[in-house]
Design a protein around this motif. Sequence first.
Motif, short mmCIF file in Angstrom:
data_model
loop_
_atom_site.label_atom_id
_atom_site.label_comp_id
_atom_site.label_asym_id
_atom_site.label_seq_id
_atom_site.Cartn_x
_atom_site.Cartn_y
_atom_site.Cartn_z
N ARG A 178 64.43 28.89 30.90
CA ARG A 178 63.59 29.71 31.78
C ARG A 178 63.16 28.90 32.99
N GLY A 179 62.79 27.65 32.76
CA GLY A 179 62.36 26.80 33.86
C GLY A 179 63.51 26.43 34.78
N ARG A 180 64.69 26.19 34.20
CA ARG A 180 65.85 25.86 35.03
C ARG A 180 66.15 26.97 36.02
N ALA A 181 66.01 28.21 35.55
CA ALA A 181 66.31 29.35 36.42
C ALA A 181 65.31 29.49 37.56
N ARG A 182 64.11 28.93 37.40
CA ARG A 182 63.05 29.05 38.40
C ARG A 182 62.83 27.75 39.16
N ALA A 183 63.59 26.70 38.82
CA ALA A 183 63.28 25.35 39.30
C ALA A 183 63.27 25.25 40.82
N GLN A 184 64.31 25.71 41.48
CA GLN A 184 64.38 25.57 42.94
C GLN A 184 63.24 26.31 43.63
N ALA A 185 62.94 27.52 43.14
CA ALA A 185 61.85 28.30 43.74
C ALA A 185 60.50 27.62 43.52
N PHE A 186 60.30 27.08 42.32
CA PHE A 186 59.04 26.40 42.03
C PHE A 186 58.88 25.17 42.92
N GLY A 188 46.47 37.81 27.34
CA GLY A 188 47.43 38.79 26.85
C GLY A 188 48.86 38.40 27.16
N SER A 189 49.66 39.38 27.56
CA SER A 189 51.08 39.15 27.83
C SER A 189 51.32 38.38 29.11
N ASP A 190 50.29 38.19 29.93
CA ASP A 190 50.42 37.33 31.10
C ASP A 190 50.36 35.85 30.73
N LEU A 191 49.89 35.58 29.52
CA LEU A 191 49.69 34.20 29.07
C LEU A 191 50.73 33.78 28.03
N LEU A 228 52.61 23.76 24.21
CA LEU A 228 52.59 25.22 24.19
C LEU A 228 53.80 25.85 24.85
N MET A 229 54.61 25.07 25.55
CA MET A 229 55.66 25.59 26.42
C MET A 229 56.52 26.68 25.79
N PRO A 230 56.98 26.54 24.55
CA PRO A 230 57.82 27.61 23.98
C PRO A 230 57.11 28.95 23.86
N ALA A 231 55.77 28.94 23.79
CA ALA A 231 55.01 30.17 23.59
C ALA A 231 54.38 30.71 24.86
N LEU A 232 54.47 29.97 25.97
CA LEU A 232 53.84 30.39 27.23
C LEU A 232 54.80 31.20 28.09
N GLN A 233 54.23 32.12 28.86
CA GLN A 233 55.00 32.79 29.89
C GLN A 233 55.31 31.79 31.01
N PRO A 234 56.43 31.98 31.73
CA PRO A 234 56.78 31.03 32.79
C PRO A 234 55.67 30.78 33.80
N ALA A 235 55.01 31.84 34.25
CA ALA A 235 53.93 31.65 35.23
C ALA A 235 52.79 30.82 34.66
N ALA A 236 52.55 30.93 33.36
CA ALA A 236 51.49 30.16 32.73
C ALA A 236 51.85 28.68 32.66
N VAL A 237 53.12 28.37 32.41
CA VAL A 237 53.57 26.98 32.44
C VAL A 237 53.36 26.41 33.84
N GLU A 238 53.78 27.18 34.84
CA GLU A 238 53.74 26.69 36.21
C GLU A 238 52.33 26.60 36.76
N THR A 239 51.41 27.39 36.23
CA THR A 239 49.99 27.22 36.59
C THR A 239 49.53 25.83 36.22
N GLY A 240 49.87 25.39 35.01
CA GLY A 240 49.48 24.06 34.57
C GLY A 240 50.08 22.97 35.44
N LEU A 241 51.38 23.04 35.69
CA LEU A 241 52.03 22.03 36.52
C LEU A 241 51.47 22.02 37.94
N ALA A 242 51.28 23.22 38.51
CA ALA A 242 50.78 23.31 39.88
C ALA A 242 49.36 22.75 39.99
N SER A 243 48.54 22.98 38.97
CA SER A 243 47.16 22.47 39.03
C SER A 243 47.15 20.95 39.03
#
Length: 682
Positions: free
Chosen positions: A338-346, A212-215, A261-276
């Motif tokens: 979106r990623g730039r704004a979260r980069a340091q925290a990620f 859903g909207s989490d993805l 998929l990056m343009p269509a994914l929520q930020p947390a969904a992008v970072e799930t992929g990178l973190a995995s």
Amino acid sequence: MKLKAGLRPSLGLVAALLLTGAAFGATQVEQYAMREGLNLNSFTRAGPVAAHVVLRSGRQPRLLVAFPAGNSGTALWFEPLAKDAEWRIEGSPRPITLRDAKGRPLHGVRFVATIDAERLVPHQAVLSSIRVIRDYQALGKAPAAVLTAPRTTGDGIRWSRDRLDGAAGYDLAMNVIGGRIAGGTILAGQDGKIRLAVTAVTGETPLSPRGGSDLLNAKAQVDSGARNALTFLSYAEKYLAGSWRFDTYFGRDTLMSVRLLMPALQPAAVETGLASVLARLSPRGEVAHEEDIGEFAILDHQRTDGTLSDEPVYNYNMVDSDYMLAPVTQAWLLDDPRGRARAQAFLAQRIDSETMGARIVRNLRFVLQQAAPFARDPIAAHLVALKPGMDAGEWRDSNDGLAGGRLPYDVNAVLVPAALEAAAALEASGLLRPYLAADDTAVFAQARAIADTWRAKAPPLFDVTVQAASARRAISDYARTLGVPDAPALASIGAQPVRFPAIALDAQGRPIPVQNSDPGFALLFEKPSAAALGVMTTSLIDAFPAGLRTDAGMLVANPAFADAGIQRKFSPNAYHGTVIWSWQQALVAAGLARQLERKDLPADVRHQVARAQSCLWDGIEKTRSVQSSELWSWRYADDGYQVVPFGAAGADVDESNAAQLWSTVYLALHRPAGPTIACTGR
């Protein structure tokens, strides 16, 4: 069976489950179904349950249920039949949670299936890891330790066992509710059909579903097939590569899917992929290709250290994923606002006490180290090769996928320079400063110069030119071999030579002349010259077997200009042969759109790129019905190329996944609006 048009809530099923003792409460049940070739597929997710039922029709019937939990499954092969028989599912599978004899939870599905066969004789059941089931499907054998004998009581047959380490295991039960059992054979009822009530469950630990909207965000395309598949394959812990055959993490699939998929994914969904991906890096910084988990990990440990540990075992045999991580990371942390704004925290997040930033630096050190020899002396012997003893090392990972090549085009001509450029950009951004060691500074300072050397010197090593007379002869000969017309292909090239990058170099550094779709990586990650773009797009425009274009989509390989031995390896029945892979079409579509955003292209080159885009999208739109599948083949009939599900033919070396992660990337793609340039020849 009525096929569902989309993934939908099924509150009626939840209510019915209360009668069986399954405690799902108000949990939403997500389900969809599709028939592809011989396979009837039904997908179910509800709370701790995620299950993919695959019923294979024809003369070699099979009943299989795959579970993302532990990449596990239950499968039953029947003896061959004298004539074709077709499976159907009544209604939809019901998600259930049962308890084994020790009170441990088992999650799965219960469903009723019918088959129009006079008799079914169970041949072999395999309850274990999907990896074991895949091997049994391909080789007809499985470790004796995982096999269990059936127990027949009245109208039921059941296979059940604990996992090898004594943990909760697997259970497959069939009750004959239409027909009867006689001497181990299931006989049809008076209506000529066999009706079975099937229960399949696993004790492996469930994943945490995401959807859903989490993805997806509001930019995602309205495509129920792609949304269904992506939802089934998406979890908070990781993405699954595809079902039923790859119900777990694959590094390459994750990285390419997240990038597209990056343009269509929520930020947390992008970072799930990178973190995995970052969580599974080797000590050297290599990206894990695949993971052995659950019972397959236990089998690994039994062989290597004699224990029954289920600690995951990671495979680092592929070489392409090592060079994908950096450009995909750059695309998120630097290029996407979106990623730039979260980069340091990620980057500051930790996995097992190590930050994401430190892990990324580890991979970049590996990239720079591997690239250094070619930068010092740019000869073929210093390119990135497949690992010793391996026949594959990038996405064409079947034994013949590179026609015996050792130095892949995509890795060396595109991914290595793209990774080096990303290393330079990430270092220049300052984001990596907290994670760099003192001796990293001098090495990272060379990244852009090393990238320039690779970009200038590596691609020419793969150049192939076939002069016009030889090309026309090769096209006609190969078309005759396949039984397809040569006129459209000959008209495409006219009196011009055929140019393309080789699929790979052999061990002596000689180009292997198989035309291929891998320039799509350059379109997405690089900025090719006008001349290079002309060569790349010509292959997309020219009709097969002069190029890659067919009515059934863009082929991933065309061996028309290679010898007969190589041509036989690249048949329409080969996994990486003259077949269509959905994600490769998406890769090229995204790459062409990216190139058309450039302001430095001459008008004639821009026109050709736009023409190639039209050719590609014409093929994509003709094959929407199979878009979320892994791949498909074709046949030539009624004056055209027609889609044939891969795995439907007895000669096919494997079968396609009905839900494939990187085939869902069309959710972030669309055909450009407005006037288009017609797809015509050169």
